[in-house]
Design an enzyme around this catalytic site. Sequence first.
Site, PDB file in Angstrom:
ATOM      1  N   GLY A  11       0.825  -1.215   0.000  1.00 10.81           N
ATOM      2  CA  GLY A  11       0.000   0.000   0.000  1.00 10.81           C
ATOM      3  C   GLY A  11       0.853   1.255   0.000  1.00 10.81           C
ATOM      4  O   GLY A  11       0.425   2.313   0.457  1.00 10.81           O
ATOM      5  N   GLY A  12       2.064   1.130  -0.532  1.00 15.94           N
ATOM      6  CA  GLY A  12       3.040   2.227  -0.486  1.00 15.94           C
ATOM      7  C   GLY A  12       2.661   3.435  -1.316  1.00 15.94           C
ATOM      8  O   GLY A  12       3.225   4.517  -1.123  1.00 15.94           O
ATOM      9  N   VAL A  16      -1.349   6.719   3.488  1.00 17.94           N
ATOM     10  CA  VAL A  16      -0.443   6.461   4.612  1.00 17.94           C
ATOM     11  C   VAL A  16       0.946   6.079   4.085  1.00 17.94           C
ATOM     12  O   VAL A  16       1.967   6.535   4.601  1.00 17.94           O
ATOM     13  CB  VAL A  16      -1.017   5.368   5.538  1.00 17.94           C
ATOM     14  CG1 VAL A  16      -0.080   5.136   6.718  1.00 17.94           C
ATOM     15  CG2 VAL A  16      -2.410   5.741   6.031  1.00 17.94           C
ATOM     16  N   GLY A  17       0.981   5.267   3.024  1.00 16.47           N
ATOM     17  CA  GLY A  17       2.258   4.834   2.445  1.00 16.47           C
ATOM     18  C   GLY A  17       3.105   6.015   1.985  1.00 16.47           C
ATOM     19  O   GLY A  17       4.302   6.083   2.265  1.00 16.47           O
ATOM     20  N   TYR A 139     -15.690  -4.656   5.813  1.00 15.87           N
ATOM     21  CA  TYR A 139     -14.356  -4.115   6.116  1.00 15.87           C
ATOM     22  C   TYR A 139     -13.962  -4.441   7.557  1.00 15.87           C
ATOM     23  O   TYR A 139     -12.849  -4.882   7.837  1.00 15.87           O
ATOM     24  CB  TYR A 139     -14.428  -2.601   5.901  1.00 15.87           C
ATOM     25  CG  TYR A 139     -13.193  -1.794   6.230  1.00 15.87           C
ATOM     26  CD1 TYR A 139     -12.148  -1.692   5.311  1.00 15.87           C
ATOM     27  CD2 TYR A 139     -13.094  -1.078   7.428  1.00 15.87           C
ATOM     28  CE1 TYR A 139     -11.034  -0.911   5.588  1.00 15.87           C
ATOM     29  CE2 TYR A 139     -11.992  -0.293   7.705  1.00 15.87           C
ATOM     30  CZ  TYR A 139     -10.960  -0.211   6.784  1.00 15.87           C
ATOM     31  OH  TYR A 139      -9.857   0.566   7.062  1.00 15.87           O
ATOM     32  N   LYS A 143     -10.840  -6.766   8.935  1.00 16.46           N
ATOM     33  CA  LYS A 143      -9.764  -6.130   9.719  1.00 16.46           C
ATOM     34  C   LYS A 143      -9.608  -6.807  11.083  1.00 16.46           C
ATOM     35  O   LYS A 143      -8.489  -7.017  11.559  1.00 16.46           O
ATOM     36  CB  LYS A 143     -10.069  -4.641   9.913  1.00 16.46           C
ATOM     37  CG  LYS A 143      -9.877  -3.794   8.662  1.00 16.46           C
ATOM     38  CD  LYS A 143      -8.398  -3.584   8.385  1.00 16.46           C
ATOM     39  CE  LYS A 143      -8.138  -2.608   7.262  1.00 16.46           C
ATOM     40  NZ  LYS A 143      -6.735  -2.544   6.875  1.00 16.46           N
ATOM     41  N   PRO A 166      -5.386   3.135  13.684  1.00 19.53           N
ATOM     42  CA  PRO A 166      -5.453   4.585  13.509  1.00 19.53           C
ATOM     43  C   PRO A 166      -6.906   5.071  13.538  1.00 19.53           C
ATOM     44  O   PRO A 166      -7.826   4.332  13.185  1.00 19.53           O
ATOM     45  CB  PRO A 166      -4.872   4.819  12.107  1.00 19.53           C
ATOM     46  CG  PRO A 166      -4.301   3.522  11.668  1.00 19.53           C
ATOM     47  CD  PRO A 166      -5.027   2.454  12.423  1.00 19.53           C
ATOM     48  N   ASN A 168      -9.379   8.335  11.957  1.00 21.24           N
ATOM     49  CA  ASN A 168      -9.502   8.794  10.560  1.00 21.24           C
ATOM     50  C   ASN A 168      -8.242   9.550  10.137  1.00 21.24           C
ATOM     51  O   ASN A 168      -7.804  10.448  10.841  1.00 21.24           O
ATOM     52  CB  ASN A 168     -10.662   9.779  10.419  1.00 21.24           C
ATOM     53  CG  ASN A 168     -11.978   9.142  10.759  1.00 21.24           C
ATOM     54  OD1 ASN A 168     -12.697   8.695   9.886  1.00 21.24           O
ATOM     55  ND2 ASN A 168     -12.283   9.073  12.039  1.00 21.24           N
ATOM     56  N   ARG A 215     -15.514  13.106  15.317  1.00 22.51           N
ATOM     57  CA  ARG A 215     -14.445  12.244  14.801  1.00 22.51           C
ATOM     58  C   ARG A 215     -13.077  12.731  15.299  1.00 22.51           C
ATOM     59  O   ARG A 215     -12.865  13.921  15.490  1.00 22.51           O
ATOM     60  CB  ARG A 215     -14.408  12.271  13.262  1.00 22.51           C
ATOM     61  CG  ARG A 215     -15.606  11.624  12.570  1.00 22.51           C
ATOM     62  CD  ARG A 215     -15.660  10.119  12.753  1.00 22.51           C
ATOM     63  NE  ARG A 215     -16.809   9.513  12.088  1.00 22.51           N
ATOM     64  CZ  ARG A 215     -17.981   9.253  12.669  1.00 22.51           C
ATOM     65  NH1 ARG A 215     -18.186   9.553  13.934  1.00 22.51           N
ATOM     66  NH2 ARG A 215     -18.954   8.680  11.982  1.00 22.51           N
TER      67      ARG A 215
HETATM   68  P1  NDP Z   1      -5.300   4.129   0.171  1.00 18.85           P
HETATM   69  O1  NDP Z   1      -6.641   3.814  -0.407  1.00 18.85           O
HETATM   70  O2  NDP Z   1      -4.788   5.525   0.044  1.00 18.85           O
HETATM   71  O3  NDP Z   1      -4.223   3.153  -0.441  1.00 18.85           O
HETATM   72  C1  NDP Z   1      -4.508   1.807  -0.564  1.00 18.85           C
HETATM   73  C2  NDP Z   1      -3.241   1.124  -0.976  1.00 18.85           C
HETATM   74  O4  NDP Z   1      -3.496  -0.274  -1.080  1.00 18.85           O
HETATM   75  C3  NDP Z   1      -2.704   1.584  -2.326  1.00 18.85           C
HETATM   76  O5  NDP Z   1      -1.313   1.640  -2.277  1.00 18.85           O
HETATM   77  C4  NDP Z   1      -3.170   0.484  -3.258  1.00 18.85           C
HETATM   78  O6  NDP Z   1      -2.357   0.337  -4.422  1.00 18.85           O
HETATM   79  C5  NDP Z   1      -3.036  -0.720  -2.350  1.00 18.85           C
HETATM   80  N1  NDP Z   1      -3.856  -1.840  -2.797  1.00 18.85           N
HETATM   81  C6  NDP Z   1      -5.207  -1.890  -2.900  1.00 18.85           C
HETATM   82  N2  NDP Z   1      -5.598  -3.076  -3.402  1.00 18.85           N
HETATM   83  C7  NDP Z   1      -4.460  -3.801  -3.614  1.00 18.85           C
HETATM   84  C8  NDP Z   1      -4.181  -5.103  -4.141  1.00 18.85           C
HETATM   85  N3  NDP Z   1      -5.173  -5.926  -4.528  1.00 18.85           N
HETATM   86  N4  NDP Z   1      -2.893  -5.502  -4.225  1.00 18.85           N
HETATM   87  C9  NDP Z   1      -1.890  -4.684  -3.845  1.00 18.85           C
HETATM   88  N5  NDP Z   1      -2.070  -3.453  -3.333  1.00 18.85           N
HETATM   89  C10 NDP Z   1      -3.344  -3.009  -3.232  1.00 18.85           C
HETATM   90  O7  NDP Z   1      -5.328   3.662   1.696  1.00 18.85           O
HETATM   91  P2  NDP Z   1      -4.828   4.424   2.989  1.00 18.85           P
HETATM   92  O8  NDP Z   1      -3.418   4.845   2.812  1.00 18.85           O
HETATM   93  O9  NDP Z   1      -5.878   5.406   3.351  1.00 18.85           O
HETATM   94  O10 NDP Z   1      -4.913   3.260   4.074  1.00 18.85           O
HETATM   95  C11 NDP Z   1      -3.773   2.512   4.470  1.00 18.85           C
HETATM   96  C12 NDP Z   1      -4.180   1.575   5.585  1.00 18.85           C
HETATM   97  O11 NDP Z   1      -4.673   2.335   6.675  1.00 18.85           O
HETATM   98  C13 NDP Z   1      -5.295   0.614   5.199  1.00 18.85           C
HETATM   99  O12 NDP Z   1      -5.018  -0.660   5.720  1.00 18.85           O
HETATM  100  C14 NDP Z   1      -6.528   1.206   5.843  1.00 18.85           C
HETATM  101  O13 NDP Z   1      -7.475   0.206   6.143  1.00 18.85           O
HETATM  102  C15 NDP Z   1      -5.944   1.829   7.075  1.00 18.85           C
HETATM  103  N6  NDP Z   1      -6.703   2.943   7.635  1.00 18.85           N
HETATM  104  C16 NDP Z   1      -6.995   4.031   6.870  1.00 18.85           C
HETATM  105  C17 NDP Z   1      -7.707   5.071   7.430  1.00 18.85           C
HETATM  106  C18 NDP Z   1      -8.047   6.298   6.620  1.00 18.85           C
HETATM  107  O14 NDP Z   1      -8.740   7.172   7.177  1.00 18.85           O
HETATM  108  N7  NDP Z   1      -7.602   6.432   5.379  1.00 18.85           N
HETATM  109  C19 NDP Z   1      -8.170   5.044   8.834  1.00 18.85           C
HETATM  110  C20 NDP Z   1      -7.743   3.878   9.546  1.00 18.85           C
HETATM  111  C21 NDP Z   1      -7.051   2.864   8.962  1.00 18.85           C
HETATM  112  P3  NDP Z   1      -2.686   1.195  -5.787  1.00 18.85           P
HETATM  113  O15 NDP Z   1      -2.308   2.620  -5.500  1.00 18.85           O
HETATM  114  O16 NDP Z   1      -1.833   0.579  -6.814  1.00 18.85           O
HETATM  115  O17 NDP Z   1      -4.158   1.028  -6.026  1.00 18.85           O
END
Ligand code: NDP
Length: 321
Positions: A11-12, A16-17, A139, A143, A166, A168, A215
């Site tokens: 998810g880089g 978050v990445g 979801y 999780k 985390p 939001n 929130r």
């Molecule tokens: P994003 O939607 O911004 O990013 C999702 C990432 O997952 C992307 O890098 C995407 O790759 C990758 N991804 C999705 N599907 C696949 C797949 N099938 N194979 C490989 N990679 C995949 O997510 P966030 O950065 O917002 O979230 C990161 C983590 O934090 C998650 O686990 C989320 O549940 C958790 N989280 C997020 C919150 C929020 O408010 N955003 C709150 C609490 C937890 P690509 O770019 O190529 O699609």
Amino acid sequence: MADQKIILVTGGSGLVGKAIQSVVQTENPSNEKWIFVSSKDADLCDKKSTEKLFEKHKPTHVIHLAAMVGGLFHNMAHNLDFLRNNLHMNDNVLQTAHEYGVVKVVSCLSTCIFPDKTTYPINETMVHNGPPHPSNYGYSFAKRLIDVQNRAYHDQHGRLYTSVIPCNVFGPHDNFNPSASHVIPGLMRKLYDLIKDGNTEDKVFTVLGTGKPLRQFIYSIDLAKLFIWVLREYNSVNPIILSVDESQEVTIAQAAEALTKAFDFKGKIVFDTSAADGQYKKTASNTKLRKFLPDFRFTPFEDAIKETVEWYKKNYDKARN
Ligand code: NDP
């Protein structure tokens, strides 16, 4: 080097990445090699593709962020997809990490997976204490199973696979697409679209719901610093909440106002009370985190909103819209 760490971040390319990537760039210790991957590098829903990725990079540590992520309305319409895609990704990453001898995995839960009916503030011991809010049960259950798996990898194989929770998150590189976005990027996109061709007094910024739900929002850069600390220092299988303090909780209306201020919006805000509000609140306690890091300073909400808005205006054309 004996203690060389190879850290693979799934998810880089996400919100978050990208934040972890930007924090790591500023410090970059010589005994850490960071690798950030996205769905272009491997489909983590597929075991073979996941194995190829681990074979290529041979990580010693994994931060597992990849997930199917979305806001309230996206979740409500796609609970089955959220359940299955996340189950597959999490199982593939954890099991492949185990098979390749990865010593530590930090995965990501969320405060929105906690029981719907609960007492507040919520803490780490309450993850499994009752059904989640019906809007995002797919979801949530996927999780929650990460925590169950982490415990089982520890009990059966002695692995240190852990998770963070985390609240939001918002910041640069968020998903601003209206069909999938969370509340802040969703409102940010809507507001910017409204004013980019003229910021005039007759414009009406409609916010879905009453604006009353509460929130806790964490700036992605703050979360990134905490994630890196967990990877380096936190050595328990049990999850840890990474959230701003309870006193920093805001209403959706306050978040909308912070956005109008950051954009210098000249029109007025209207709340569409016919739309769903979601959970009224999900206040989480960061007492456990504060025991470890009593002096960690969270970026003030309005400053973080301002920085995110500036990033969005500059990067509108390449942002996920
Ligand atoms: P994003 O939607 O911004 O990013 C999702 C990432 O997952 C992307 O890098 C995407 O790759 C990758 N991804 C999705 N599907 C696949 C797949 N099938 N194979 C490989 N990679 C995949 O997510 P966030 O950065 O917002 O979230 C990161 C983590 O934090 C998650 O686990 C989320 O549940 C958790 N989280 C997020 C919150 C929020 O408010 N955003 C709150 C609490 C937890 P690509 O770019 O190529 O699609």
